[in-house]
Design a protein around this motif. Structure first.
Motif, PDB file in Angstrom:
ATOM      1  N   TYR A   1       0.933  -1.090  -0.155  1.00 35.07           N
ATOM      2  CA  TYR A   1       0.675   0.006   0.574  1.00 35.07           C
ATOM      3  C   TYR A   1       1.167   1.048   0.350  1.00 35.07           C
ATOM      4  N   ASP A   2       0.509   2.434  -0.776  1.00 31.61           N
ATOM      5  CA  ASP A   2       0.869   4.291  -0.473  1.00 31.61           C
ATOM      6  C   ASP A   2      -0.719   4.405   0.108  1.00 31.61           C
ATOM      7  N   MET A   3      -0.127   5.480   0.386  1.00 26.54           N
ATOM      8  CA  MET A   3      -0.871   6.573   0.948  1.00 26.54           C
ATOM      9  C   MET A   3      -1.193   7.813  -0.004  1.00 26.54           C
ATOM     10  N   ALA A   4      -2.475   8.016   0.090  1.00 30.95           N
ATOM     11  CA  ALA A   4      -3.169   9.333  -1.095  1.00 30.95           C
ATOM     12  C   ALA A   4      -4.272   9.583  -0.291  1.00 30.95           C
ATOM     13  N   PRO A   5      -4.302  10.823  -0.549  1.00 33.54           N
ATOM     14  CA  PRO A   5      -5.436  12.114   0.168  1.00 33.54           C
ATOM     15  C   PRO A   5      -6.421  11.395   0.127  1.00 33.54           C
ATOM     16  N   CYS A   6      -7.789  11.660   0.031  1.00 31.66           N
ATOM     17  CA  CYS A   6      -9.024  11.404  -0.675  1.00 31.66           C
ATOM     18  C   CYS A   6      -9.920  12.386   0.201  1.00 31.66           C
ATOM     19  N   ARG A   7     -11.780  12.714   0.172  1.00 31.85           N
ATOM     20  CA  ARG A   7     -12.628  13.246   0.834  1.00 31.85           C
ATOM     21  C   ARG A   7     -13.379  12.234   1.221  1.00 31.85           C
ATOM     22  N   PRO A   8     -13.993  11.299   2.198  1.00 35.92           N
ATOM     23  CA  PRO A   8     -14.672  10.881   2.959  1.00 35.92           C
ATOM     24  C   PRO A   8     -15.965  11.528   2.969  1.00 35.92           C
ATOM     25  N   VAL A   9     -16.941  11.318   3.142  1.00 33.15           N
ATOM     26  CA  VAL A   9     -18.339  12.406   3.421  1.00 33.15           C
ATOM     27  C   VAL A   9     -18.655  11.440   4.921  1.00 33.15           C
ATOM     28  N   LEU A  10     -18.894  12.137   6.043  1.00 35.86           N
ATOM     29  CA  LEU A  10     -19.984  11.908   7.245  1.00 35.86           C
ATOM     30  C   LEU A  10     -20.848  12.052   7.126  1.00 35.86           C
ATOM     31  N   ARG A  11     -22.146  11.193   7.254  1.00 34.18           N
ATOM     32  CA  ARG A  11     -23.214  10.773   7.920  1.00 34.18           C
ATOM     33  C   ARG A  11     -23.825  11.587   7.371  1.00 34.18           C
ATOM     34  N   ASP A  12     -23.089  12.891   8.072  1.00 36.23           N
ATOM     35  CA  ASP A  12     -24.133  14.454   8.184  1.00 36.23           C
ATOM     36  C   ASP A  12     -23.923  15.385   6.686  1.00 36.23           C
ATOM     37  N   GLY A  13     -23.074  14.783   6.604  1.00 41.98           N
ATOM     38  CA  GLY A  13     -23.222  15.739   4.838  1.00 41.98           C
ATOM     39  C   GLY A  13     -21.428  15.855   4.479  1.00 41.98           C
ATOM     40  N   ARG A  14     -20.900  16.750   5.950  1.00 43.14           N
ATOM     41  CA  ARG A  14     -19.680  16.849   6.325  1.00 43.14           C
ATOM     42  C   ARG A  14     -18.448  16.651   5.079  1.00 43.14           C
ATOM     43  N   VAL A  15     -17.934  17.498   4.292  1.00 43.57           N
ATOM     44  CA  VAL A  15     -16.765  16.425   3.773  1.00 43.57           C
ATOM     45  C   VAL A  15     -15.409  16.998   4.548  1.00 43.57           C
ATOM     46  N   LEU A  16     -13.738  15.530   4.524  1.00 40.36           N
ATOM     47  CA  LEU A  16     -13.023  16.409   5.528  1.00 40.36           C
ATOM     48  C   LEU A  16     -12.224  15.860   4.259  1.00 40.36           C
ATOM     49  N   GLU A  17     -10.669  16.130   4.764  1.00 46.70           N
ATOM     50  CA  GLU A  17     -10.014  15.643   3.988  1.00 46.70           C
ATOM     51  C   GLU A  17      -8.928  14.415   4.846  1.00 46.70           C
ATOM     52  N   ALA A  18      -8.260  13.340   3.761  1.00 47.07           N
ATOM     53  CA  ALA A  18      -7.999  12.357   4.815  1.00 47.07           C
ATOM     54  C   ALA A  18      -7.063  11.744   4.246  1.00 47.07           C
ATOM     55  N   THR A  19      -6.923  10.698   4.676  1.00 47.68           N
ATOM     56  CA  THR A  19      -6.069   9.434   3.979  1.00 47.68           C
ATOM     57  C   THR A  19      -6.223   8.707   3.921  1.00 47.68           C
ATOM     58  N   PHE A  20      -5.892   7.838   2.068  1.00 47.69           N
ATOM     59  CA  PHE A  20      -6.153   6.398   2.662  1.00 47.69           C
ATOM     60  C   PHE A  20      -4.634   5.650   2.540  1.00 47.69           C
ATOM     61  N   CYS A  21      -4.745   3.869   2.308  1.00 47.43           N
ATOM     62  CA  CYS A  21      -4.244   3.713   2.009  1.00 47.43           C
ATOM     63  C   CYS A  21      -4.293   2.999   0.108  1.00 47.43           C
ATOM     64  N   GLY A  22      -3.688   3.204  -0.437  1.00 47.72           N
ATOM     65  CA  GLY A  22      -4.361   2.798  -1.875  1.00 47.72           C
ATOM     66  C   GLY A  22      -3.441   1.728  -2.251  1.00 47.72           C
ATOM     67  N   ALA A  23      -3.701   1.130  -3.003  1.00 48.82           N
ATOM     68  CA  ALA A  23      -2.468  -0.753  -3.228  1.00 48.82           C
ATOM     69  C   ALA A  23      -1.192   0.406  -4.090  1.00 48.82           C
TER      70      ALA A  23
END
Length: 177
Positions: free
Chosen positions: A83-105
């Motif tokens: 895995y490598d780290m990659a930026p992402c923008r997950p959406v919380l249940r309340d609709g807020r979009v966050l800046e985060a990191t996920f482990c991409g292949a």
């Protein structure tokens, strides 16, 4: 230092996360979220997942914010293999979009044609995966990830030979309703 991660695979399991952090995750530290633009598939020749880009899909997961640089280092050590780290923008249940990191292949790591599901994975693979992860995380602070990779491979083969870790990566069949 703290990092916000989007967990979509084995780190959504509290037993796995607690083992990696070497402490129980704080209550409320994990927030349900959805990551648009991806689908979750089993990695080829193993039981854990990777994300595959798909503009028409979204993946449910959990957002977790580390409490220290040590937690970041432990997560990065655990996720280094394939895995490598990659930026992402997950959406919380309340609709807020966050800046985060996920482990991409990493480049060259391939998905199988099988979707990955946490409950199905846990039913079939969790005990062996926890044992393998305990062995691997015992290398943390004593070895680099490159050095620990050989420990992972050797332990995986030994645990497969002992029947502790399943050698066939397919997930348990979906429950019939």
């Amino acid at each position: 230092m703290s990092t916000r991660y989007f967990f979509f695979g084995t780190l959504m399991d509290l037993d796995v996360l607690n083992l990696v952090l070497e402490r129980p995750a704080a209550p409320g530290a994990l927030a349900p979220a959805r990551l648009p633009g991806y689908r979750r598939m089993r990695i080829l020749r193993d039981s854990f997942p990777i994300l595959v880009e798909d503009p028409s899909a979204a993946v449910d997961g959990l957002v977790f914010t580390t409490a220290s640089a040590e937690e970041d280092a432990r997560i990065l050590f655990f996720e280094d293999y394939d895995y490598d780290m990659a930026p992402c923008r997950p959406v919380l249940r309340d609709g807020r979009v966050l800046e985060a990191t996920f482990c991409g292949a990493e480049a060259g790591v391939q998905a199988s044609d099988e979707p990955w599901d946490l409950e199905r994975w846990a039913a079939r693979h969790k005990p062996g995966f926890l044992e393998l992860s305990r062995i691997y995380m015992a290398c943390y602070g004593r070895m680099t990830t490159d050095e620990a990779e050989s420990v992972w491979v050797e332990a995986r083969e030994r645990l497969r030979a002992e029947g502790v870790l399943l050698s066939t990566p397919d997930l348990a069949p979906a429950a019939e309703g």
